[in-house]
Design a protein around this motif. Structure first.
Motif, PDB file in Angstrom:
ATOM      1  N   LEU A  22       0.838  -1.215   0.000  1.00 41.90           N
ATOM      2  CA  LEU A  22       0.000   0.000   0.000  1.00 41.90           C
ATOM      3  C   LEU A  22       0.864   1.254   0.000  1.00 41.90           C
ATOM      4  N   SER A  23       1.983   1.198   0.692  1.00 36.17           N
ATOM      5  CA  SER A  23       2.916   2.322   0.686  1.00 36.17           C
ATOM      6  C   SER A  23       3.440   2.581  -0.721  1.00 36.17           C
ATOM      7  N   ALA A  24       3.811   1.521  -1.409  1.00 33.61           N
ATOM      8  CA  ALA A  24       4.336   1.665  -2.772  1.00 33.61           C
ATOM      9  C   ALA A  24       3.276   2.189  -3.732  1.00 33.61           C
ATOM     10  N   LEU A  25       2.032   1.799  -3.509  1.00 35.41           N
ATOM     11  CA  LEU A  25       0.952   2.221  -4.400  1.00 35.41           C
ATOM     12  C   LEU A  25       0.514   3.671  -4.159  1.00 35.41           C
ATOM     13  N   VAL A  31       1.726  11.490   2.846  1.00 34.51           N
ATOM     14  CA  VAL A  31       1.161  11.151   4.153  1.00 34.51           C
ATOM     15  C   VAL A  31       0.681   9.695   4.165  1.00 34.51           C
ATOM     16  N   LYS A  32      -0.074   9.311   3.120  1.00 35.04           N
ATOM     17  CA  LYS A  32      -0.538   7.919   3.035  1.00 35.04           C
ATOM     18  C   LYS A  32       0.638   6.972   2.889  1.00 35.04           C
ATOM     19  N   ARG A  33       1.580   7.342   2.023  1.00 35.32           N
ATOM     20  CA  ARG A  33       2.724   6.466   1.768  1.00 35.32           C
ATOM     21  C   ARG A  33       3.475   6.165   3.059  1.00 35.32           C
ATOM     22  N   LEU A  38       5.037   3.016   7.823  1.00 40.72           N
ATOM     23  CA  LEU A  38       5.247   2.909   9.265  1.00 40.72           C
ATOM     24  C   LEU A  38       4.368   1.817   9.874  1.00 40.72           C
ATOM     25  N   GLY A  39       3.131   1.704   9.374  1.00 44.28           N
ATOM     26  CA  GLY A  39       2.266   0.606   9.828  1.00 44.28           C
ATOM     27  C   GLY A  39       2.889  -0.741   9.532  1.00 44.28           C
TER      28      GLY A  39
END
Length: 114
Positions: A22-25, A31-33, A38-39
Protein backbone atom coordinates in the motif's frame (compact mmCIF):
# COMPACT_ATOMS: atom_id res chain seq x y z
CA UNK A 1 -0.79 -23.03 22.59
CA UNK A 2 2.66 -23.31 21.04
CA UNK A 3 1.34 -22.68 17.52
CA UNK A 4 -0.67 -19.58 18.52
CA UNK A 5 2.48 -17.42 18.39
CA UNK A 6 3.42 -18.92 15.03
CA UNK A 7 0.06 -18.42 13.35
CA UNK A 8 -0.31 -14.93 14.81
CA UNK A 9 3.16 -14.02 13.53
CA UNK A 10 2.10 -15.20 10.06
CA UNK A 11 -0.90 -12.86 10.15
CA UNK A 12 1.33 -9.95 11.16
CA UNK A 13 3.85 -10.85 8.44
CA UNK A 14 1.10 -10.73 5.81
CA UNK A 15 -0.06 -7.37 7.24
CA UNK A 16 3.55 -6.12 7.06
CA UNK A 17 3.75 -6.91 3.37
CA UNK A 18 0.29 -5.50 2.64
CA UNK A 19 1.34 -2.27 4.37
CA UNK A 20 4.50 -2.05 2.28
CA UNK A 21 2.53 -2.69 -0.91
CA UNK A 22 0.00 0.00 0.00
CA UNK A 23 2.92 2.32 0.69
CA UNK A 24 4.34 1.66 -2.77
CA UNK A 25 0.95 2.22 -4.40
CA UNK A 26 0.53 5.62 -2.70
CA UNK A 27 3.74 7.27 -3.81
CA UNK A 28 1.85 10.41 -4.91
CA UNK A 29 0.50 10.99 -1.41
CA UNK A 30 3.38 11.30 1.06
CA UNK A 31 1.16 11.15 4.15
CA UNK A 32 -0.54 7.92 3.04
CA UNK A 33 2.72 6.47 1.77
CA UNK A 34 4.59 6.99 5.04
CA UNK A 35 1.58 5.99 7.14
CA UNK A 36 1.31 2.63 5.40
CA UNK A 37 5.09 2.21 5.52
CA UNK A 38 5.25 2.91 9.26
CA UNK A 39 2.27 0.61 9.83
CA UNK A 40 4.14 -2.12 7.97
CA UNK A 41 7.19 -1.57 10.16
CA UNK A 42 5.11 -1.84 13.35
CA UNK A 43 3.46 -5.04 12.11
CA UNK A 44 6.93 -6.34 11.21
CA UNK A 45 8.20 -5.67 14.71
CA UNK A 46 5.24 -7.52 16.23
CA UNK A 47 5.75 -10.35 13.74
CA UNK A 48 9.43 -10.66 14.72
CA UNK A 49 8.61 -10.77 18.42
CA UNK A 50 5.91 -13.43 17.98
CA UNK A 51 8.06 -15.58 15.71
CA UNK A 52 10.93 -15.41 18.19
CA UNK A 53 8.57 -16.49 20.98
CA UNK A 54 7.31 -19.46 18.96
CA UNK A 55 10.90 -20.66 18.48
CA UNK A 56 11.05 -21.37 22.21
CA UNK A 57 8.69 -24.30 21.66
CA UNK A 58 8.85 -25.19 17.96
CA UNK A 59 11.98 -26.23 16.09
CA UNK A 60 13.34 -23.74 13.56
CA UNK A 61 12.88 -26.21 10.68
CA UNK A 62 9.19 -26.74 11.34
CA UNK A 63 8.41 -23.14 12.31
CA UNK A 64 10.17 -21.70 9.26
CA UNK A 65 8.55 -24.12 6.82
CA UNK A 66 5.09 -23.34 8.15
CA UNK A 67 5.79 -19.61 8.52
CA UNK A 68 7.07 -18.97 5.02
CA UNK A 69 4.64 -21.23 3.20
CA UNK A 70 1.54 -19.88 4.97
CA UNK A 71 2.84 -16.34 4.48
CA UNK A 72 3.01 -17.04 0.74
CA UNK A 73 -0.57 -18.33 0.80
CA UNK A 74 -1.73 -15.34 2.83
CA UNK A 75 -0.09 -12.95 0.39
CA UNK A 76 -1.61 -14.89 -2.51
CA UNK A 77 -5.07 -14.29 -1.03
CA UNK A 78 -4.34 -10.67 -0.09
CA UNK A 79 -3.04 -9.94 -3.59
CA UNK A 80 -6.21 -11.33 -5.13
CA UNK A 81 -8.81 -9.86 -2.77
CA UNK A 82 -7.19 -6.55 -1.80
CA UNK A 83 -5.18 -5.68 -4.90
CA UNK A 84 -7.27 -7.47 -7.56
CA UNK A 85 -4.32 -9.48 -8.90
CA UNK A 86 -5.31 -12.33 -11.19
CA UNK A 87 -5.39 -15.95 -10.10
CA UNK A 88 -4.18 -18.24 -12.86
CA UNK A 89 -4.48 -22.03 -12.92
CA UNK A 90 -0.72 -22.30 -12.53
CA UNK A 91 -0.80 -20.14 -9.39
CA UNK A 92 -3.60 -22.30 -7.98
CA UNK A 93 -1.55 -25.44 -8.58
CA UNK A 94 1.38 -23.78 -6.82
CA UNK A 95 -0.84 -22.91 -3.86
CA UNK A 96 -2.01 -26.52 -3.61
CA UNK A 97 1.61 -27.71 -3.56
CA UNK A 98 2.37 -25.27 -0.75
CA UNK A 99 -0.61 -26.52 1.27
CA UNK A 100 0.44 -30.14 0.79
CA UNK A 101 3.98 -29.24 1.83
CA UNK A 102 2.76 -27.54 5.01
CA UNK A 103 0.66 -30.58 5.91
CA UNK A 104 3.64 -32.90 5.38
CA UNK A 105 5.99 -30.72 7.42
CA UNK A 106 3.42 -30.33 10.21
CA UNK A 107 2.86 -34.07 10.40
CA UNK A 108 6.57 -34.83 10.61
CA UNK A 109 7.51 -32.33 13.29
CA UNK A 110 11.11 -32.30 14.41
CA UNK A 111 11.65 -32.74 18.13
CA UNK A 112 10.71 -29.76 20.27
CA UNK A 113 13.62 -27.70 21.50
CA UNK A 114 14.64 -28.62 24.96
Amino acid sequence: MKFVYLYTSIIFNVLTNVGFNLSALNENSPVKRWSFFLGGLVFGLINSFLFTECLKEISLQVASAIFFSLTILGLFLAAHFLFKESVTPLRLVGAVFIIVGVVIVSMSQAPVKG
